[in-house]
Structure formats: C-alpha cells, structure tokens
Write a protein that holds these residues in place. Sequence first.
Motif, mmCIF file in Angstrom:
data_model
loop_
_atom_site.group_PDB
_atom_site.id
_atom_site.type_symbol
_atom_site.label_atom_id
_atom_site.label_comp_id
_atom_site.label_asym_id
_atom_site.label_seq_id
_atom_site.Cartn_x
_atom_site.Cartn_y
_atom_site.Cartn_z
ATOM 1 N N ALA A 124 0.853 -1.187 0.000
ATOM 2 C CA ALA A 124 0.000 0.000 0.000
ATOM 3 C C ALA A 124 0.889 1.237 0.000
ATOM 4 N N ASN A 125 0.309 2.373 -0.393
ATOM 5 C CA ASN A 125 1.098 3.585 -0.638
ATOM 6 C C ASN A 125 0.638 4.763 0.227
ATOM 7 N N VAL A 126 1.598 5.622 0.518
ATOM 8 C CA VAL A 126 1.308 6.964 1.010
ATOM 9 C C VAL A 126 2.062 7.922 0.089
ATOM 10 N N VAL A 127 1.390 8.976 -0.332
ATOM 11 C CA VAL A 127 1.990 9.965 -1.226
ATOM 12 C C VAL A 127 2.198 11.258 -0.446
ATOM 13 N N TYR A 128 3.454 11.688 -0.389
ATOM 14 C CA TYR A 128 3.809 12.961 0.228
ATOM 15 C C TYR A 128 3.818 14.034 -0.857
ATOM 16 N N HIS A 129 2.967 15.047 -0.704
ATOM 17 C CA HIS A 129 2.906 16.160 -1.649
ATOM 18 C C HIS A 129 3.829 17.258 -1.102
ATOM 19 N N ILE A 130 5.031 17.324 -1.637
ATOM 20 C CA ILE A 130 6.101 18.133 -1.045
ATOM 21 C C ILE A 130 6.270 19.432 -1.821
ATOM 22 N N GLN A 131 6.247 20.532 -1.084
ATOM 23 C CA GLN A 131 6.468 21.853 -1.703
ATOM 24 C C GLN A 131 7.776 22.445 -1.182
ATOM 25 N N PRO A 132 8.725 22.738 -2.087
ATOM 26 C CA PRO A 132 9.960 23.399 -1.667
ATOM 27 C C PRO A 132 9.753 24.898 -1.500
ATOM 28 N N THR A 149 6.290 9.160 -3.441
ATOM 29 C CA THR A 149 5.475 8.004 -3.080
ATOM 30 C C THR A 149 6.295 6.997 -2.281
ATOM 31 N N VAL A 150 5.737 6.569 -1.164
ATOM 32 C CA VAL A 150 6.358 5.527 -0.343
ATOM 33 C C VAL A 150 5.434 4.309 -0.351
ATOM 34 N N THR A 151 5.965 3.181 -0.809
ATOM 35 C CA THR A 151 5.231 1.915 -0.796
ATOM 36 C C THR A 151 5.637 1.124 0.441
ATOM 37 N N VAL A 152 4.652 0.707 1.204
ATOM 38 C CA VAL A 152 4.900 -0.059 2.421
ATOM 39 C C VAL A 152 4.442 -1.501 2.183
#
Length: 277
Positions: A124-132, A149-152
């Motif tokens: 399963a995945n968690v998506v980090y929406h990263i703004q610099p 995206t991090v897949t666990v």
Amino acid sequence: DNPAVTGESNSVTAGTLINDLLKNNSWTNQTVIYSVTPHANGCDGPPETYSVVVFPTPDLSNSPLYDTVCNVTATSTTLTSNVNPGTSFTWTCTADPAISGWADNPVPTTTLSFLLTNSGILPANVVYHIQPQYTFNGLTCYGHTYNYTVTVNPTAHVTFNPTADTLCTGNSTLINISSDVAVSTFTWTAAGSGPVSGFTTPGSASLINDLLFNSGVVPGTVTYTVTPRAYNCDGQNADVQVLGNPGPIVTATPAATAFCSGGSTSIALSSNVSNLV
C-alpha cells in the motif's frame, strides 16, 4: 541583459513603468540591472541604474521520487534541492486506507522521517505532496509541488497445518505452511531435543517433510522456527513442534521355554520403553 533571466525589456517609453515579468532560469540568485535615462524638454538627463535581484524557483531534486519499505520500518530521507542552501520543504499526505503513521508537516524542514504501518496483506502507498520553499533575506519563494510516493510492504504471518505433530520413529512429518500474504516463501531452522534425528536445518519449502528417527527410549521433540518472506520483507517467525516417539523393543523372560501338555507358560514381557501396552 542577464542571460539567466528572461522577461526583461530593453527599452521603455517616456512616463511608463518598468513592468517586466522576470523569470530566473538558473539555480542561483540573478541580478538584472536597468540603466534608465530620463528625457525632458528635448534634453537627456544623467542615466541612473536600478538593480533587481531575481530569486530562483526551488525544486525537489531527489531521484527517484519514490521509496519502498518494509512494514513498521523507521526511515529517514534527506530532501534536497538544486537551489541550495536556503531551501526547505513542507508537505501534505494522501494514503491508502491500510496505511497509518503518516502526518502532514507545515513546518519547513529538510528531513522526511516516517514509521509507517501497513495493516493489510498487499503493498500500500502513502503519497507525500512536497512543496519546496527558498528563503533569502527574509523573502520566501515557493516551488511547485512534487509527489513522493512511499510503498509499504505488508508483514507476512505463518499458519501451520497441522499446528503440531506426533509421530513414531521412522515416519515423516507432513506439515503444510501457508501465510496470509499470498506470495510468501518460507525458510526455517530446526532444533532437536532428545534422541531425535533426521530433521532438516536450514530448510525452505511450503511443506516440512522430514523423515525422523528416535534412537532412544524416551520421546524427543523437534522445533521448527519458520520465517515467511514476501515482497523482499521478512515476516514474523513462528514455531511448530513435532514429537517423535521411540520404537519399543520387547524382551521375553525367559527367552524360550518347554513344558508338557497341560502346563502353563510363565513368560514375562518387558520393553526398553516405558508405558508399554
């Protein structure tokens, strides 16, 4: 004229503003210098110069923009930018229902740390929406949002059928191994207690099929410790125990006898193994 900056005008008409939309195409601060000459009553005044510093647009330069981790594994990733130093990052998250442990972060930082849990049986995945964001001399410029995206991967658990076994010397174990995670494979180590031999260690299969022998006079045990593995992650170890009973040997006392018709035998039977029936 600065080649790293686009959008500047080379001339303006009298009485107008310098109203340029400047774009910095580099990763460092760039300066545009305007030389302005005033005109009045047919005469030129002395030129004046005006400097405009154009900050770069920060990016997220990590590559690739994904990671794969095992369930409940602490991970720390340093976020980087081509605009460096001065760039930090904030993020929001979206995650599959099976994932917990993620959190939005409104505080600028350069480290993405997480301890994620996957309660399911599939990745399963968690998506980090990263703004610099790049800060210089009190002014902050924001880049566009990047998805990291991090897949666990899930943790596999072992099931045995049967859950334990008892057999006589010279017989084979037939213990099936399965897991809630369908793609699991299995390895094991085995340890014997007592006069039991024939067990395989290490071993790997979905069936423990060992021909066990007990050369003694008391039962012995073999404990198999099985490790499941799925999606390149080890699951939780589980034990299954096999009890190996010895084969009794009968002793007759006397070993032989003879008597006349009508006489009674009186032969005592004993065994090297207690509890003989």
